[in-house]
Write a protein that holds these residues in place. Structure first.
Motif, mmCIF file in Angstrom:
data_model
loop_
_atom_site.group_PDB
_atom_site.id
_atom_site.type_symbol
_atom_site.label_atom_id
_atom_site.label_comp_id
_atom_site.label_asym_id
_atom_site.label_seq_id
_atom_site.Cartn_x
_atom_site.Cartn_y
_atom_site.Cartn_z
ATOM 1 N N SER A 243 0.840 -1.209 0.000
ATOM 2 C CA SER A 243 0.000 0.000 0.000
ATOM 3 C C SER A 243 0.867 1.248 0.000
ATOM 4 O O SER A 243 1.900 1.300 0.675
ATOM 5 C CB SER A 243 -0.917 0.017 1.225
ATOM 6 N N THR A 244 0.435 2.264 -0.751
ATOM 7 C CA THR A 244 1.143 3.541 -0.830
ATOM 8 C C THR A 244 0.147 4.676 -0.693
ATOM 9 O O THR A 244 -0.896 4.680 -1.358
ATOM 10 C CB THR A 244 1.892 3.668 -2.169
ATOM 11 N N TRP A 245 0.496 5.652 0.186
ATOM 12 C CA TRP A 245 -0.381 6.803 0.387
ATOM 13 C C TRP A 245 0.445 8.084 0.369
ATOM 14 O O TRP A 245 1.491 8.158 1.003
ATOM 15 C CB TRP A 245 -1.109 6.717 1.733
ATOM 16 N N PRO A 246 -0.026 9.120 -0.357
ATOM 17 C CA PRO A 246 0.603 10.441 -0.214
ATOM 18 C C PRO A 246 0.087 11.099 1.067
ATOM 19 O O PRO A 246 -0.996 10.764 1.557
ATOM 20 C CB PRO A 246 0.114 11.187 -1.460
ATOM 21 N N GLY A 247 0.852 12.024 1.600
ATOM 22 C CA GLY A 247 0.392 12.677 2.817
ATOM 23 C C GLY A 247 1.369 13.708 3.334
ATOM 24 O O GLY A 247 2.295 14.149 2.637
ATOM 25 N N ARG A 248 1.141 14.105 4.577
ATOM 26 C CA ARG A 248 1.948 15.148 5.229
ATOM 27 C C ARG A 248 2.767 14.513 6.355
ATOM 28 O O ARG A 248 2.238 13.778 7.184
ATOM 29 C CB ARG A 248 1.012 16.234 5.787
ATOM 30 N N LEU A 249 4.058 14.817 6.374
ATOM 31 C CA LEU A 249 4.970 14.274 7.384
ATOM 32 C C LEU A 249 5.367 15.378 8.347
ATOM 33 O O LEU A 249 5.758 16.476 7.919
ATOM 34 C CB LEU A 249 6.212 13.687 6.709
ATOM 35 N N ILE A 250 5.287 15.089 9.634
ATOM 36 C CA ILE A 250 5.588 16.081 10.671
ATOM 37 C C ILE A 250 6.543 15.465 11.683
ATOM 38 O O ILE A 250 6.316 14.362 12.177
ATOM 39 C CB ILE A 250 4.297 16.544 11.388
ATOM 40 N N LEU A 251 7.622 16.195 11.982
ATOM 41 C CA LEU A 251 8.579 15.754 13.000
ATOM 42 C C LEU A 251 8.507 16.694 14.195
ATOM 43 O O LEU A 251 8.576 17.920 14.041
ATOM 44 C CB LEU A 251 10.002 15.758 12.441
ATOM 45 N N THR A 252 8.338 16.109 15.387
ATOM 46 C CA THR A 252 8.408 16.886 16.629
ATOM 47 C C THR A 252 9.635 16.442 17.409
ATOM 48 O O THR A 252 10.387 15.568 16.967
ATOM 49 C CB THR A 252 7.147 16.694 17.488
ATOM 50 N N ASP A 253 9.830 17.024 18.584
ATOM 51 C CA ASP A 253 10.975 16.630 19.401
ATOM 52 C C ASP A 253 10.734 15.324 20.142
ATOM 53 O O ASP A 253 11.560 14.918 20.966
ATOM 54 C CB ASP A 253 11.332 17.742 20.400
ATOM 55 N N HIS A 254 9.615 14.625 19.833
ATOM 56 C CA HIS A 254 9.331 13.335 20.461
ATOM 57 C C HIS A 254 8.946 12.243 19.469
ATOM 58 O O HIS A 254 9.125 11.057 19.763
ATOM 59 C CB HIS A 254 8.190 13.471 21.482
ATOM 60 N N ALA A 255 8.382 12.617 18.317
ATOM 61 C CA ALA A 255 7.815 11.585 17.447
ATOM 62 C C ALA A 255 7.755 12.054 16.001
ATOM 63 O O ALA A 255 7.956 13.233 15.681
ATOM 64 C CB ALA A 255 6.417 11.206 17.926
ATOM 65 N N LEU A 256 7.468 11.083 15.126
ATOM 66 C CA LEU A 256 7.238 11.326 13.710
ATOM 67 C C LEU A 256 5.771 11.030 13.431
ATOM 68 O O LEU A 256 5.245 9.999 13.853
ATOM 69 C CB LEU A 256 8.136 10.410 12.883
ATOM 70 N N TYR A 257 5.088 11.939 12.737
ATOM 71 C CA TYR A 257 3.661 11.796 12.443
ATOM 72 C C TYR A 257 3.455 11.800 10.928
ATOM 73 O O TYR A 257 4.064 12.605 10.215
ATOM 74 C CB TYR A 257 2.856 12.944 13.050
ATOM 75 N N PHE A 258 2.577 10.908 10.460
ATOM 76 C CA PHE A 258 2.208 10.907 9.048
ATOM 77 C C PHE A 258 0.690 10.975 8.936
ATOM 78 O O PHE A 258 -0.026 10.148 9.510
ATOM 79 C CB PHE A 258 2.706 9.657 8.323
ATOM 80 N N GLU A 259 0.214 11.974 8.185
ATOM 81 C CA GLU A 259 -1.218 12.158 7.948
ATOM 82 C C GLU A 259 -1.499 11.877 6.468
ATOM 83 O O GLU A 259 -1.055 12.629 5.597
ATOM 84 C CB GLU A 259 -1.651 13.586 8.291
ATOM 85 N N ALA A 260 -2.182 10.800 6.197
ATOM 86 C CA ALA A 260 -2.508 10.442 4.809
ATOM 87 C C ALA A 260 -3.478 11.461 4.219
ATOM 88 O O ALA A 260 -4.411 11.928 4.891
ATOM 89 C CB ALA A 260 -3.111 9.046 4.758
ATOM 90 N N LEU A 261 -3.254 11.823 2.967
ATOM 91 C CA LEU A 261 -4.078 12.822 2.293
ATOM 92 C C LEU A 261 -5.314 12.179 1.695
ATOM 93 O O LEU A 261 -5.243 11.196 0.968
ATOM 94 C CB LEU A 261 -3.254 13.499 1.190
ATOM 95 N N ARG A 262 -6.461 12.764 2.035
ATOM 96 C CA ARG A 262 -7.721 12.356 1.413
ATOM 97 C C ARG A 262 -8.123 13.409 0.388
ATOM 98 O O ARG A 262 -7.297 14.197 -0.071
ATOM 99 C CB ARG A 262 -8.793 12.183 2.486
ATOM 100 N N VAL A 263 -9.396 13.469 0.035
ATOM 101 C CA VAL A 263 -9.840 14.391 -1.022
ATOM 102 C C VAL A 263 -9.652 15.846 -0.611
ATOM 103 O O VAL A 263 -9.032 16.640 -1.310
ATOM 104 C CB VAL A 263 -11.318 14.126 -1.388
#
Length: 665
Positions: A243-263
């Motif tokens: 599976s492959t999803w485009p999205g937004r990647l966010i780095l904080t001083d504690h974790a890595l977050y990925f938010e998959a892009l919908r419509v």
């Protein structure tokens, strides 16, 4: 009175006769101050004979910032400094450092000080004065706008302001800033760098105050350090399985977050925690369409909390600059939390460590703005990344941890720190910038008790360890040059073919390594117990025979499968053999001495210990290396061995080409 009269006459004469022309060059920030010092009675009174004109002007600026006279500053220095620091041979530079430390500690408390042109010029002029602090020094040719400073001055003054640099990365930062100016830092470049830092800080504030992940990161007070994937022309892709999803990647001083892009919106963020001890692995990865491994533009993340690895791809037309940047900053956050867990750092010192990592990422962002045309090795400017690579980097981290422990004891015992004799801390610096790390409400009050990495007139233990590590790194670089020098056409192809033919054996090796590293404690314990029993009963010969037969069958099968494939003739000998030859020929005496002592020790053991016991001890020693009780010591000793091995040069070899090749050439 006679001394004051002499000073007054000297200053008046210098101004009247134009003898400061060598100092000023074109019109600069020093002009008005020199003229004022020649006319003002108070300025003449505060002239210090031991200092150079440039140092006197800088000290005068410091006294204005502190609101006390130069003579009062000198009295404070005499009261606080030890006799060795006040010795006439080093008084000028040490007194200058003392004044700079005190002035910078106060001026950095002003909001937006990096945006102040006077503050930028002050820190640069401090470096100029540091290079020529004494009245007996050779006069500087120019302190105008085209003045430049060297690496020693930069590495001494810049880390006093932790936002600008720190002890561990200051040399690398200087090399990046002076890449186009022959090893001398000009104010124009330094000014651009500080401008980029100011913008990076503003960006950090805006991102951290935004609504991005607000509900998720509020409990830990996380700061958003980097965001990518918001521009359609530069997407970020997440690969999980097929599976492959485009999205937004966010780095904080504690974790890595990925938010998959919908419509029209983003999915709920997936969290890849970097702060917990989850045995995470972050490394570069290849990606491509339909599972092919073509493009080196991705980062692989795996941990024990995930059923399968996650691959984050950063597509771009040329190179893998985006991926390299993200790989470095993700690792920096991962490594700082490993440092915190390893040395059990908590409270204010934990926030201090996080502050160092965050400031490192801000510096990388600032450098990217002013050197976008030149590829940037981000990991060289991030202290926890750098400690992972440098020989003795673990000793640097251990020294940092010891400093944290000693400062914690100082706070517990209410010890008084000589404020003017030490630089300020990273935590105090980020607090002055308007950030609060951690959730403890008393952090800002305690931050002032955390001293920095530089002390007036002496090298701190951290500076000594960093200096030794850099010296060892130069040896490794020289050794690697000898390795590169003996590589010729054919060896890479040969090694690739060998890997292809021995693939099943390599897979077996991976299995054995997994057992040896105790990835699954139950399997490793069972394997260790069974083989110990086999050795004890004397069945080792049968077991080894079965293993050799198994390997031989697999090699035969893989060799049959590889029939018909072109295999080039081996034209070189292995680098390992070249290094062993260097050891035997004593090309590198220190390494050869250690090697000879190890051989003698092995010989004594072979002569005195019965074979059965020796085999059992060797087996148990090998397969308990990475068991939980021994893992830390094993990793430390293995790092020492790798550093020793990489420092050994390859012995030179003269290879004779075939006559046909010579004729063809």
């Amino acid at each position: 009175m006679a001394m004051a009269s002499k000073t007054r006459n000297m200053l008046e004469g210098l101004v009247r006769e134009g003898s400061f022309k060598w100092l000023l060059g074109s019109r600069s920030s020093f002009n008005d101050e020199v003229e004022e010092m020649g006319k003002s009675p108070s300025a003449r009174k505060n002239w210090i004979q031991e200092l150079s004109p440039v140092a006197n002007i800088v000290v005068r600026r410091c006294s204005k910032i502190l609101g006390i006279s130069t003579m009062e500053l000198r009295e404070s220095f005499d009261a606080e400094a030890s006799d060795s620091i006040k010795h006439p041979s080093c008084f000028a530079r040490n007194f200058l450092e003392y004044c700079c430390f005190r002035a910078l500690a106060l001026s950095t408390q002003v909001t937006g000080h990096l945006a102040d042109k006077k503050f930028r010029r002050l820190t640069f002029d401090m470096m100029l004065a540091w290079e020529a602090p004494s009245a007996t020094c050779q006069p500087l040719l120019n302190v105008g706008e085209d003045a430049a400073v060297g690496i020693e001055a930069f590495s001494r003054i810049a880390p006093v302001v932790p936002t600008i640099a720190n002890v561990i990365i200051s040399d690398n930062l200087f090399e990046v800033l002076t890449a186009s100016t022959d090893g001398r830092l000009q104010f124009s470049i330094y000014d651009k760098y500080l401008t980029g830092l100011e913008r990076a800080i503003k960006k950090l504030k805006c991102q951290s105050e935004s609504s991005l992940l607000s509900t998720v990161r509020s409990s830990r007070g996380e700061k958003i350090l980097e965001v990518d994937g918001t521009v359609t022309t530069q997407p970020v892709l997440e690969h999980i399985g097929i599976s492959t999803w485009p999205g937004r990647l966010i780095l904080t001083d504690h974790a890595l977050y990925f938010e998959a892009l919908r419509v029209v919106s983003y999915d709920k963020a997936k969290i890849y925690d970097l702060s917990d001890d989850l045995k995470q692995v972050v490394k570069p990865e290849l990606t491509g369409p339909w599972g092919t491994r073509l493009f080196d533009k991705a980062v692989l993340y795996k941990s024990i909390s995930l059923s399968e690895p996650v691959v984050i791809e950063f597509p771009e037309l040329k190179g893998h600059t985006r991926r390299d940047h993200w790989l470095a900053i993700i690792r920096e956050i991962l490594y700082v939390h490993r440092f915190i867990h390893q040395f059990q750092i908590s409270g204010v010192e934990r926030d201090e460590a996080l502050s160092k990592a965050v400031l490192g990422i801000l510096r990388v962002q600032a450098i990217q703005e002013i050197s976008s045309a030149v590829p940037l090795r981000s990991e060289a400017l991030l202290m926890f990344n750098l400690c992972d690579q440098l020989p003795g980097g673990d000793l640097i981290l251990e020294t940092l941890a010891n400093l944290s422990t000693s400062r914690e004891l100082d706070r517990t015992n209410n010890s008084v720190v000589e404020g003017g004799m030490y630089s300020i801390s990273a935590l105090a610096m980020v607090s002055n910038l308007g950030f609060v790390f951690g959730t403890s409400p008393d952090v800002p009050n305690e931050a002032g008790l955390v001293v920095g990495e530089i002390a007036v007139g002496k090298m701190t233990m951290l500076e000594k360890v960093v200096k030794e590590s850099r010296s060892n790194y130069k040896k490794v670089v020289l050794a690697q040059e000898t390795v590169d020098g003996v590589k010729v056409d054919g060896i890479d192809t040969n090694l690739a073919v060998m890997k292809e033919l021995l693939f099943p054996v390599m897979e077996l090796g991976k299995l054995l390594l997994s057992l040896a590293y105790w990835d699954d404690s139950r399997k490793s314990l069972a394997f260790c117990s069974i083989f110990t029993y086999i050795i004890w009963r004397g069945w080792l010969g049968y077991a080894l025979a079965l293993i050799l037969i198994f390997i031989a069958v697999f090699m035969a099968l893989t060799r049959c499968c590889g029939q018909g494939r072109p295999v080039e003739e081996v034209k070189d000998i292995n680098i390992v053999l070249l290094k062993l030859r260097a050891l035997l020929l004593v090309i590198f005496p220190q390494a050869s001495l250690k090697f000879a002592m190890a051989l003698l020790l092995i010989a004594v053991v072979l002569a005195l210990v019965p074979l059965k016991f020796m085999v059992i001890l060797t087996f148990l020693e090998t397969f308990t290396h990475y068991s939980p009780p021994r893992r830390a010591s094993t990793e430390r000793w293995m790092r020492r061995f790798r550093e020793w091995w990489f420092s050994i040069p390859a012995a030179p070899v003269l290879l004779e080409r075939e006559k046909e090749e010579k004729k063809r050439k």
